[in-house]
Scaffold this active site. Structure first.
Site, PDB file in Angstrom:
ATOM      1  N   CYS A  74       0.823  -1.219   0.000  1.00  0.00           N
ATOM      2  CA  CYS A  74       0.000   0.000   0.000  1.00  0.00           C
ATOM      3  C   CYS A  74       0.848   1.256   0.000  1.00  0.00           C
ATOM      4  O   CYS A  74       0.317   2.369  -0.094  1.00  0.00           O
ATOM      5  CB  CYS A  74      -0.959  -0.018   1.178  1.00  0.00           C
ATOM      6  SG  CYS A  74      -2.047  -1.453   1.133  1.00  0.00           S
ATOM      7  N   HIS A  95      -9.248   4.110  -0.903  1.00  0.00           N
ATOM      8  CA  HIS A  95      -7.891   3.576  -0.803  1.00  0.00           C
ATOM      9  C   HIS A  95      -7.594   2.581  -1.927  1.00  0.00           C
ATOM     10  O   HIS A  95      -7.459   1.387  -1.708  1.00  0.00           O
ATOM     11  CB  HIS A  95      -7.720   2.917   0.573  1.00  0.00           C
ATOM     12  CG  HIS A  95      -6.351   2.395   0.876  1.00  0.00           C
ATOM     13  ND1 HIS A  95      -5.195   2.911   0.314  1.00  0.00           N
ATOM     14  CD2 HIS A  95      -5.942   1.381   1.694  1.00  0.00           C
ATOM     15  CE1 HIS A  95      -4.142   2.228   0.783  1.00  0.00           C
ATOM     16  NE2 HIS A  95      -4.568   1.299   1.604  1.00  0.00           N
TER      17      HIS A  95
END
Lengths: 382, 382
Positions: B83, B330
């Site tokens: 991420c 996200h």
């Protein structure tokens, strides 16, 4: 930009290494590259890896592998450009040292391909899913089309392809790290099973596990680490369409040509200055196309370079003295770094039975997909 | 090292964008970042992406996406750090411009997560497969353990977590690009379903599609492109053990701390100089831990920063004015670049209803896994 040097290297043997996990392979290669070095001085790590997520269910390899080395805390980034991942990682490490941001960067490449994944399907995710793979084509088919195009426009023969494999296996037989340390005859290649006509099994690089690592430092500090540093004099990268069908001529690798021109320009050399090279022979036809794109067979036909001995050990310009991807093996993320190690050893006079006498300047060329990405480095003994 | 500036930015809205493929998303964001710029001057492209191979069957995104932009030929490299892929890609682009090798680098992040893959399983490939995932733990469980540890050692309460979500949704309601443009109440969060105790649904960032892109040039040339360049004054990256269990205290994000210290040092600033920040609130507890690790709540408790308004718009140090990962969304590879865009817009006075008056220096913090990799950038109006 600061001048950058390779000061040490380490790699595993390549092969079907069922006893070693991805992290084992990386650890072995990186530890060898760091032998005798204060590893606490490593500022940054780049890991070239194509498909850890698909091959072994593991992404986020940067921190995993830093920790494996006992270097928890060190910035560690995974770089991917399909089978050019190793070359792309080297380029990132080169730029970081050149920028002055870091004084010691470890660049590694690793791939663990034999853990049970459907390898051809995983590799095909480097081709265009929508325009190529969905139609049913995978890389043997794509390179077969490249070979057919080359035969059609340039008169290249199947025997020309055979000779590339014969030459590279002859080289690989001399390489203790190679997956296939044996020669193959012209007849062996010609009678091996068809994979995608005209490509036969012995025109294809194998499925391999392996890792390779090099340590980069500013050239001005290189002699703290070795008496025989090797300078990265040029670095060039380029892209092309992922889809083979969108190129003007499938047999012309335009990204290879552009990456070579950029690397030559940064290095201030011409192809004539190149004494030896490691190029991306994922299939035998690729070596021929790459030699043309890099202009490395001045005066002779690239298709005939293996047959005539021009590109063999002892010839005018030895190509793939390591055995190339064909014989040394092709753990895809590791390949680009392993190519650099072969040239590094050659320029240091440490290539053993494969030594090219007097080698002082060599080139590596690492390619992704059917030539959609290419990375070229020019290395020089200093 | 040359000073580097961000001169333009573009991003898609974040959300479940079923009508757009990965290449569409990238193309939209990158084209917006290149509006008004001669794209033929782009020297290099970096693409942050965590798991294109697993999410949509497509690796080798560099050349695919260069071609999508009409920039076939330009070097294009995909960078992955789970991420934190977007932040890691930005760092590579920053180093390339800083080195002098390139004068214009496009850095993008993209992820397409809603195409049918088992998202939790794919994301879990950023955790340690052998030591964590094989035992059955995925990220909600790992962050739940971080939350429990934080509660145990620091007295943090569930309500502290709720307030982070309430604050970030309040911010996100003002962001036209956010996936969830609505406020949530304390009661909404407290009564949302348990995912992994003590974490509830409204403590968790969503599954998203999206892309973000910025253009980097040497600071000395920045005014050719904009009257309001934003300098990247510091860049820091660090790693920690991939396995949460191997850290001394699960609630201490040591990689975040180290990456922050490195970025502050390069920038020549202290945490006191930071006016606003975008931090990686993949789960609400993460925002609290990151604020501690970056030392961004001097004098107040990080756990109480949202509740007291310290970290809210209008407070002393607004955090995640974009809405954060929680409300903005996200798309994992895009997040690190989108964070930079929020600070870029804030420093240029272009953040609309979210504008922090007089903002001149801000920070971004992007994290992979349970904090095994972290990238921090310090951005400054010049």
């Amino acid at each position: 930009m600061r001048a950058v040097a390779v000061v040490s290297a380490g790699m595993t043997a390549f092969g079907e290494l069922w006893q070693s996990s991805l992290r084992d392979l990386f650890g072995d290669a990186a530890a060898a590259a760091l032998r005798g070095v204060d590893a606490m001085r490593v500022d940054s790590i780049y890991v070239g890896n194509m498909a850890g997520g698909q091959f072994v269910g593991q992404e986020h390899l940067g921190p995993l592998l830093a920790d494996q080395l006992g270097l928890r805390g060190v910035p560690a980034t995974r770089v991917e450009s399909a089978c050019a991942s190793g070359g792309a990682a080297l380029r990132c490490g080169f730029l970081e040292v050149a920028s002055g941001a870091s004084d010691m960067v470890l660049v590694a490449g690793v791939e663990k391909m034999t853990d049970g994944a459907d390898v051809t399907a995983v590799l095909a995710t480097a081709a265009d899913q929508e325009q190529e793979v969905y139609q049913g084509v995978t890389f043997p088919g794509l390179y077969a089309m490249i070979a057919r195009a080359h035969m059609h426009t340039r008169g290249t023969t199947e025997e020309d392809l055979h000779w590339v494999s014969v030459k590279n296996h002859r080289h690989g037989a001399l390489n203790p790290k190679a997956q296939f340390r044996r020669e193959v005859s012209l007849h062996d290649v010609a009678s091996s099973s068809l994979v995608a006509a005209p490509l036969r099994l012995l025109h294809c690089s194998p499925v391999s596990d392996g890792a390779a690592a090099v340590l980069l430092v500013p050239l001005e500090r290189a002699r703290e680490f070795t008496d025989k540093p090797v300078r990265i004099r040029g670095s060039g990268m380029a892209s092309s369409s992922l889809t083979l069908a969108e190129r003007a001529d499938p047999a012309v690798l335009d990204a290879v040509r552009a990456s070579g021109e950029r690397a030559y320009r940064m290095a201030g050399i011409t192809p004539r200055d190149v004494q030896l090279a490691e190029v991306h022979d994922c299939f035998s036809i690729a070596e021929i196309c790459v030699l043309e794109a890099l202009d490395l067979t001045a005066g002779v036909s690239a298709a005939e370079a293996a047959r005539t001995g021009y590109s063999a050990l002892g010839g005018e310009r030895p190509i793939n003295t390591s055995g190339g991807l064909k014989s040394k093996g092709h753990p895809v993320g590791a390949t680009g770094v392993a190519q650099v190690i072969e040239i590094f050893e050659q320029l240091r006079g440490e290539a053993g039975a494969r030594q090219v006498q007097g080698a002082s300047l060599g080139v590596t060329q690492n390619m992704g997909g059917s030539g959609a990405s290419s990375v070229v480095h020019v290395l020089e003994r200093v």
